[in-house]
Design an enzyme around this catalytic site. Structure first.
Site, PDB file in Angstrom:
ATOM      1  NE  ARG A   1      -4.267  -1.788   1.771  1.00 12.74           N
ATOM      2  CZ  ARG A   1      -5.225  -2.125   2.621  1.00 12.74           C
ATOM      3  NH1 ARG A   1      -5.172  -1.694   3.873  1.00 12.74           N
ATOM      4  NH2 ARG A   1      -6.245  -2.864   2.233  1.00 12.74           N
TER       5      ARG A   1
ATOM      6  CE  LYS B   1     -20.639 -15.200   8.065  1.00 10.71           C
ATOM      7  NZ  LYS B   1     -20.848 -14.195   9.138  1.00 10.71           N
TER       8      LYS B   1
ATOM      9  N   GLY C   1     -10.213  -7.850  -1.192  1.00 12.33           N
ATOM     10  CA  GLY C   1     -10.437  -8.837  -0.165  1.00 12.33           C
ATOM     11  C   GLY C   1      -9.511 -10.038  -0.242  1.00 12.33           C
TER      12      GLY C   1
ATOM     13  N   GLY D   1     -14.505  -3.752   0.181  1.00 11.71           N
ATOM     14  CA  GLY D   1     -15.873  -3.232   0.255  1.00 11.71           C
ATOM     15  C   GLY D   1     -16.176  -2.254  -0.858  1.00 11.71           C
TER      16      GLY D   1
END
Length: 468
Positions: free
Chosen positions: A103, A268, A425, A448
């Site tokens: 990053r 999920k 992710g 996200g």
């Protein structure tokens, strides 16, 4: 076979549809043991003529001022530019040493460009989740650990402040000469940051005239440093990293080189329902992996043993499969899985068809037949978006499916020129773990944010930028 035997002749086929041309019928071949609300009998259904899907550019796709356009409109020499970046890097156990500078390296192009134009760069970022408390060290603490790595990457001193607003910060900012770098303290030391507090937004704005957002990973949040501060600036531009994210995630999805495919995985269904629904409007095919497949199998009436399931989303899974049928989208589930007798890397394992799971067995990865099928489908796609692993890739015994998919995407990029996008992710971690980070078209820095953009949502951090 694993678990109880099935009566002979009852080997369900995976759901799939055969699509030739839009003027021809779409044929749906349904499983023999279809026991969901989608079907109660054994049949082959020919749909009506396929209707072309319509695409509408999202608000995120509207042209935004780039950092290069900013430099062409304004003489930046000697001016202060506030640059929102993402400095959330992992730290070693000593809570000081940066273990992965990915990053940090990603902000260098924008920072160097501004410095080359003679601007003073004032960096601001949150770090972890201190929730309004001042924490000295650790993953929720001060930004001190990134100073030395940043100096090494930029090749110049980085002066760090102990606050992100206030008189001391303003004085330091006003004292900058030309081509200097100032680092503000963790913005989340203020509770108001995550609530888009106007006072914090105003305080941040007092150090510069221009604003550049190069933190795509936080662009889906309406925070003081990502949205509110922009209201007080003369011009607000997208940095190189932000610009690249929008180019790939918006451009490739809104105007893809077809066929377009999405690969959706993870544990999920609940976290992926909106994105799957949105992708059904955009994709020609969707591959589903990860633990979420067992909620779909439950909707099909299959025994899933001790595999992870979201009972309250079984009907939702059935609905998604039905929508895929109606829209002529190939929704492809694995036909076999790697089973384990416990959630452990050293567990006893076996491969079974998805119709032959029972007892205490749990599925932790997709099986070899599924990998082969997925490979055949990936080979047909020209634009591929991947979000979510195929299994518990953190454990080597269940990482094969995820690693194979990563290899397939890398091959599609290098041999066919396919556009391959890793949508943030765990997928990013999986690709990097396989050493393929530089072998795909684009790796998104925002989990996200990537998902919300794919859902068609407007990202506050993007909406705040100046339109051109």
């Amino acid at each position: 076979r694993i678990g109880k035997d099935l009566p002979s002749g009852r080997n369900p086929s995976p759901i799939y549809c055969v699509r030739r041309h839009t003027h021809q019928p779409i044929i749906f071949i349904l499983p023999v043991m279809f026991r969901s609300a989608l079907s109660r009998s054994y049949r082959v259904v020919a749909s009506s003529l396929a209707q072309p899907r319509l695409f509408h550019a999202s608000a995120a796709a509207e042209a935004k001022l780039s950092v290069e356009q900013l430099a062409s409109q304004v003489d930046l020499k000697g001016t202060n530019v506030l640059v929102r970046v993402d400095l959330n890097v992992p730290l070693a156990k000593d809570e000081v040493t940066v273990t992965d500078d990915t990053r940090l390296r990603s902000i260098v192009p924008t920072t160097n460009f501004l410095l080359d134009k003679g601007a003073n760069v004032i960096l601001c970022s949150h770090f972890g989740r201190p929730k309004g408390e001042i924490i000295e060290t650790g993953k929720n603490g001060r930004l001190t650990p990134v100073v030395k790595p940043l100096e090494d990457l930029l090749g110049k001193p980085v002066k760090k402040m102990n606050d992100c607003m206030g008189a001391e910060v303003e004085d330091a900012a006003s004292s900058l000469g030309e081509g200097e770098v100032l680092l503000l303290e963790n913005t989340r030391f203020y509770k108001g940051e995550t609530k888009n507090d106007p006072e914090l937004a105003l305080g941040l704005s007092k150090v510069a005239d221009y604003y550049v957002n190069d933190a795509f990973g936080t662009a889906h949040r309406a925070h003081s440093s990502t949205a509110g501060v922009a209201e007080h600036m003369k011009l607000n531009a997208a940095g190189y990293l932000m610009e690249k994210e929008l180019k790939f995630l918006v451009g490739a999805v809104e105007e893809p080189n077809r066929p377009m495919m999405a690969i959706v995985g993870g544990a999920k269904v609940s976290t992926k329902v909106p994105v799957i629904e949105s992708l059904l409007e955009k994709c020609d095919s969707i591959l589903v992996g990860g633990a979420m497949i067992f909620t779909f199998y439950k909707a099909l009436g299959y025994d899933i043993g001790k595999s992870l399931i979201e009972e309250d989303l079984v009907e939702v899974a059935a609905s998604l499969m039905k929508k895929a049928e109606e829209k002529g989208v190939k929704l492809i589930l694995p036909t076999d899985v790697v089973l384990a007798d416990k959630f452990d890397n050293d567990a006893t394992t076996a491969v079974a068809k998805v119709t032959e799971i029972s007892g205490d067995w749990m599925g932790l990865d997709i099986g070899p037949d599924s990998i082969k099928t997925f490979g055949e489908e990936i080979a047909k796609a020209n634009t591929i978006v991947w979000n979510g692993p195929m299994g518990v890739f953190e454990m080597s015994s269940f990482a094969t499916g995820t690693n194979e998919v990563a290899q397939m995407l890398a091959k599609a990029t290098s041999t066919r020129g396919a556009v391959t996008i890793i949508g943030g992710g765990d997928s990013v971690a999986a690709v990097n773990q396989a050493g393929l980070g530089d072998k795909v078209s684009h790796i998104s820095t925002g989990g996200g944010a990537s998902l919300e953009l794919l859902e068609g949502k407007t990202l506050p951090g993007v909406a705040a930028l100046t339109e051109v």
